[in-house]
Write a protein that holds these residues in place. Structure first.
Motif, PDB file in Angstrom:
ATOM      1  N   UNK A  16       0.822  -1.215   0.000  1.00  0.00           N
ATOM      2  CA  UNK A  16       0.000   0.000   0.000  1.00  0.00           C
ATOM      3  C   UNK A  16       0.857   1.266   0.000  1.00  0.00           C
ATOM      4  N   UNK A  17       2.127   1.135   0.398  1.00  0.00           N
ATOM      5  CA  UNK A  17       3.015   2.296   0.492  1.00  0.00           C
ATOM      6  C   UNK A  17       3.819   2.522  -0.786  1.00  0.00           C
ATOM      7  N   UNK A  18       3.647   1.707  -1.816  1.00  0.00           N
ATOM      8  CA  UNK A  18       4.546   1.734  -2.968  1.00  0.00           C
ATOM      9  C   UNK A  18       4.745   3.143  -3.534  1.00  0.00           C
ATOM     10  N   UNK A  19       3.647   3.840  -3.821  1.00  0.00           N
ATOM     11  CA  UNK A  19       3.776   5.155  -4.458  1.00  0.00           C
ATOM     12  C   UNK A  19       4.363   6.182  -3.501  1.00  0.00           C
ATOM     13  N   UNK A  20       3.936   6.159  -2.256  1.00  0.00           N
ATOM     14  CA  UNK A  20       4.491   7.106  -1.276  1.00  0.00           C
ATOM     15  C   UNK A  20       5.980   6.843  -1.077  1.00  0.00           C
ATOM     16  N   UNK A  21       6.358   5.569  -0.938  1.00  0.00           N
ATOM     17  CA  UNK A  21       7.774   5.230  -0.752  1.00  0.00           C
ATOM     18  C   UNK A  21       8.601   5.666  -1.955  1.00  0.00           C
ATOM     19  N   UNK A  22       8.067   5.483  -3.155  1.00  0.00           N
ATOM     20  CA  UNK A  22       8.784   5.894  -4.357  1.00  0.00           C
ATOM     21  C   UNK A  22       9.061   7.388  -4.350  1.00  0.00           C
ATOM     22  N   UNK A 151     -10.552   3.796  -8.138  1.00  0.00           N
ATOM     23  CA  UNK A 151     -11.258   2.521  -8.200  1.00  0.00           C
ATOM     24  C   UNK A 151     -10.297   1.343  -8.318  1.00  0.00           C
ATOM     25  N   UNK A 152      -9.242   1.507  -9.123  1.00  0.00           N
ATOM     26  CA  UNK A 152      -8.310   0.389  -9.301  1.00  0.00           C
ATOM     27  C   UNK A 152      -7.517   0.107  -8.026  1.00  0.00           C
ATOM     28  N   UNK A 153      -7.207   1.172  -7.256  1.00  0.00           N
ATOM     29  CA  UNK A 153      -6.493   0.968  -5.999  1.00  0.00           C
ATOM     30  C   UNK A 153      -7.402   0.312  -4.966  1.00  0.00           C
TER      31      UNK A 153
END
Length: 505
Positions: A16-22, A151-153
């Protein structure tokens, strides 16, 4: 270089953190999204002994393996429990704790206490073992607003959700206090009901435990989104986390006042005489000093005063021994009624059912007392205690002659998903032939409380319920303590006269 350790709530894992971590890494920080034992691709590691301690040890090992001298620990939902446990074990390695749209739990508190789904809470209350199934598709909003999540998330959140080991939710968090002075930032998601303004109201007029939110180590940010900002606004969340690590954020302060006592210990605004008082378990009966005019043997009507909350279980004095409830109980007795005060168990927003049991027991005790006219009872609710009025409005007994409420919450506040649906006065007012209602409004009320009152009045008008409004234009929440003005005194006197008038009709 700042190192962030990111720990998510129940049923989820590091993805769930992928985008924030990136985004944190692009900005030059280290980021460690955590998948705890028994979750995600580690589901096969869960066993009967998997509990909160297991997850705390997970984080301690991770911290020990990070090269940066200090880390920022970010906890979301359940994730804040292992975050605080790990910080307590390694306080020297922690630069800051970030609480992401989650209230700070107390020492000895299990995560199950704040589980918003009543069915899951009931199962956990039976010392559940094994695993707790994740929310069904379409029901994730019960665990926190999903506003803003694409929606996809959301579909991915539902698809990848994993059962939560029950022991992680039922084992109490045990803290030594070693991390109590660490800087802490609250990131508040406004679409889920949290906000800096709500924190300010709690500090200024809420239960005393909220004064800790005004400590100098505390800072706050608002995010205009739901409970899952790592999915709805990952870029904005990354920026807020970086600012939090730098020590930025809003500080809430306690307003200056002449009287330095905590708000709940300020004097009641009316000078009322002491009267005889009998203590019966959770209940106090404040008794009129003399016989009823013209009839020494006639039982008295009674007014039961119901405090708000949540109130910490170890708060001393307890509500019925504070100037506020002592003032109201004695005031009713001075005017010829039995003033009843009680300590109910509203210690958290999931405790309204317990508080309702305590109130029902108190009413039964009072009505059985030979000095009380059991056919002439009024209930008077304050603040969040107003939610307890719902069941009495939905099925009012004939002896309930009046329901009063002062600056109440008449529907669960945003983010109060743990409150059971039966505690919604806005849904039931006027649906049964009930007693008159006396409603005292504070003109300077917090918008979240005021919105529930307006919704209630709209429903009352539609359903033909009788509501008398007593307005205190310049009053704040808890005006009997914080606004001891002539206007406030006059409105309290008016409300009491009206309630007693309904008891004597």
């Amino acid at each position: 270089m700042t190192a962030f350790v990111l720990v998510s709530g129940p049923f989820t894992d590091g993805w769930v953190w992928e985008e924030t971590a990136s985004r944190l890494r692009v900005a030059g920080s280290e980021a460690y999204p955590v998948t705890l034992a028994g979750m995600g691709n580690r589901q096969d590691e869960a066993g009967p002994a998997t509990d909160l301690e297991t997850h705390i040890e997970d984080l301690v090992r991770l911290i020990d393996g990070i090269g940066a001298p200090q880390v920022v620990l970010v906890g979301h939902g359940y994730g804040l429990h292992p975050v605080l446990g790990a910080a307590d074990r390694r306080p020297g390695r922690v630069a800051r704790i970030v609480s992401l749209d989650t209230g700070l739990p107390d020492n000895g508190e299990a995560a199950a206490r704040s589980v918003p789904d009543p069915e899951v809470r009931a199962r956990l209350g039976d010392r559940a073992e094994g695993r707790i199934a994740p929310p069904l598709p379409g029901t994730w909003s019960r665990w926190g607003s999903t506003e803003g999540v694409p929606a996809e998330a959301l579909e991915r959140l539902e698809r990848l959700a994993a059962p939560q080991p029950a022991g992680t939710l039922t084992q109490p968090l045990r803290l030594t206090g070693a991390a109590a002075s660490l800087p802490t930032t609250g990131v508040l998601c406004t679409a889920n009901g949290s906000s800096i303004e709500l924190v300010r109201m709690l500090v200024e007029s809420g239960p005393p435990q909220f004064r800790a939110l005004a400590d100098d180590r505390m800072r706050f940010f608002d995010l205009d989104t739901g409970h899952w900002p790592m999915l709805s606004v990952p870029e904005e969340l990354a920026e807020v986390l970086r600012r939090a690590a730098a020590g930025e954020g809003h500080r809430v302060t306690v307003p200056e006042q002449v009287d330095e006592r905590p708000t709940h210990l300020l004097p009641f605004l009316l000078d009322v005489p002491e009267v005889p008082c009998e203590r019966r378990g959770r209940v106090d009966l404040h008794l009129p000093a003399g016989p009823p005019p013209g009839d020494a043997d006639r039982p008295r009507p009674a007014v039961v005063f119901v405090h708000g909350g949540p109130v910490a279980p170890d708060q001393r004095p307890t509500p019925r021994d504070t100037p506020f409830l002592l003032g109201y109980g004695r005031y009713a007795a001075s005017l010829g009624a039995v003033g009843v005060t009680l300590d109910h168990r509203l210690h958290g927003i999931a405790d309204f059912a317990l508080a309702a049991e305590d109130l029902a027991e108190a009413v039964a005790l009072v009505r059985a007392d030979p000095r009380v006219d059991g056919e002439r009872i009024a209930l008077w609710f304050f603040s969040a205690g107003g939610l307890l009025a719902a069941e009495w409005l939905a099925a009012p007994p004939p002896w309930l002659r009046c329901v009063a409420a002062s600056y109440p919450a008449l529907a669960p506040l945003p983010g109060w998903g743990a409150v059971e649906p039966r505690f919604r006065p806005v849904d039931v007012v006027g649906t049964a032939d009930g007693p008159p209602i006396v409603l005292t409004r504070a003109g300077r009320e917090h918008p979240t409380f005021a919105a529930t009152v307006e919704e209630f009045l709209t429903a009352a008008a539609k359903n033909g319920a009788e509501v008398e409004i007593v307005d205190v234009p310049d009053g704040h929440h808890g005006f009997e303590l914080v606004d001891p003005t002539d206007e406030s005194r006059a409105r309290v006197e008016r409300a009491m006269r009206s309630v007693l008038g309904h008891l004597r009709d």
